[in-house]
Design an enzyme around this catalytic site. Sequence first.
Site, PDB file in Angstrom:
ATOM      1  N   SER A 125      14.949  22.097 -15.642  1.00  0.00           N
ATOM      2  CA  SER A 125      13.765  22.906 -15.875  1.00  0.00           C
ATOM      3  C   SER A 125      14.210  24.247 -16.422  1.00  0.00           C
ATOM      4  O   SER A 125      15.261  24.754 -16.055  1.00  0.00           O
ATOM      5  CB  SER A 125      13.010  23.089 -14.555  1.00  0.00           C
ATOM      6  N   LYS A 156      16.041  21.945 -10.389  1.00  0.00           N
ATOM      7  CA  LYS A 156      15.383  20.702 -10.786  1.00  0.00           C
ATOM      8  C   LYS A 156      16.284  19.767 -11.579  1.00  0.00           C
ATOM      9  O   LYS A 156      17.105  20.187 -12.393  1.00  0.00           O
ATOM     10  CB  LYS A 156      14.157  21.028 -11.638  1.00  0.00           C
ATOM     11  N   HIS A 200       0.838  -1.222   0.000  1.00  0.00           N
ATOM     12  CA  HIS A 200       0.000   0.000   0.000  1.00  0.00           C
ATOM     13  C   HIS A 200       0.867   1.264   0.000  1.00  0.00           C
ATOM     14  O   HIS A 200       0.434   2.307   0.460  1.00  0.00           O
ATOM     15  CB  HIS A 200      -0.952   0.051   1.199  1.00  0.00           C
ATOM     16  N   GLU A 239       9.728   8.848 -16.765  1.00  0.00           N
ATOM     17  CA  GLU A 239       8.326   9.261 -16.980  1.00  0.00           C
ATOM     18  C   GLU A 239       7.850   8.865 -18.378  1.00  0.00           C
ATOM     19  O   GLU A 239       6.706   8.431 -18.561  1.00  0.00           O
ATOM     20  CB  GLU A 239       8.202  10.778 -16.797  1.00  0.00           C
TER      21      GLU A 239
END
Length: 460
Positions: free
Chosen positions: A279, A285, A158, A292
Amino acid sequence: MNKNKMWGGRFGASPSEIMQEINASIETDRRFAAQDLEGSRAHADMLGATGIISREDADQILSGLNTIASEFADGSFPFRVEFEDIHLNVEARLRELIGPVAGRLHTGRSRNDQVATDFRLWVRDAIDRLDQGLRALQSALVGQADQNADTIMPGFTHLQSAQPVTFGHHCLAYVEMFARDRGRLADARKRLNESPLGAAALAGTSFPVDRTQTAKTLGFDRPMANSLDAVSDRDFAIETVTAAALCAMHLSRLAEEIVVWCSAQFDFVSLPDDLTTGSSIMPQKRNPDAAELVRAKTGRINGAAIALLTMMKGLPLAYSKDMQEDKQPVFDAVDSLELSLTAMTAMISSLQVRKDTMQQAAAQGFSTATDLADWLVRVLKLPFRDAHHTTGALVAMAEKQGVQLDELTLEQLQSVESRITKDIYSVLSVENSVKSRVSAGGTAPERVREQVAFWQNALK
Ligand code: ARG
């Protein structure tokens, strides 16, 4: 009036522009030009060997096909939309090169068995490339498992801290998944490897074709048994793409874990600069875009599977032009999966594992509560349910005090269960917890090392 040169005999007019546009597949099926040529060579050779056409004609055709092969190789082959598809493009070019004898190549053959053959050959090669990609990824994962057989991390259920596990064990879970993916592809390949060639349009042919010869030349195990099935079956494409979808699902799970692990909140791993992006506005970043994108490509691969299943649904036997729409989804799914596998292999090979952060995180969240309960069962002979209850009370106490289980004093522990002794502390450390999980398939470093050795040998 410019009738279609390849099939326009009974036509009074040429296809309209829109007919040509919707009908032409050359921009897609030029991708299996090499397979089309291979199929034509096998067929021409067989026509000569069986005497269906003369040996001289067969040889002339074969030499013309050789010229076409070199035109493919040097990029000079003229792919022309007015010839619809790869099959007619090759035949039209052959006629330009060797004259009317080119027309004998299509004896005892149809584009229906031709396209089924070409596509099978292409998908077979694709399966072999995917298998290589999966194997490379497995090797990268086994490499990390080898380095991290005793690196402790939190194991989750979980996405809540559950029990400590080893990072090596975690990597090997994916090795198992990718082994099943390879198994599914190998299984699809076995069923795929029969030759449609010689089924002709749908009914077979009156010419004494030697289907066993062409099957053998093309590396197929045998000719397909039923000509209607041979020209209308696309199971091989669907099996491959659904196996790809399953594999992509596995990749997306791993990608998701990498994304989570790379976050500042987890900080379990880092990817090298050359596998991350920055970024344009936030200088701090470092984004795991590759992971992704692997996660996202699952969508297109699933889409391909749905497209094929939907396209085939309800098609009467045998060939229908609907089936021309089968290539794009397969090409896209295979391209997407190949790229995903390569990107994932690069990420896994270069993943920097932050062992300290992982180990600290493993100690959080009362992750050794099960070990505590097991101690109560083993040493005090409590029934597991009672031990579970007692441990729950201790967890609540620790939570209230804002400490971990091993930071509770003996008096505190004894206030809940008076028979607890200081021996219990030996099971509350994460190291001892993972070391104790020695059951077959368990997370203990010694079990992980055995599995690493198994896979190193299996992937040799
Ligand atoms: N381009 C066609 C395809 O991809 C080849 C088969 C054409 N067959 C036909 N009966 N028109 O399916």
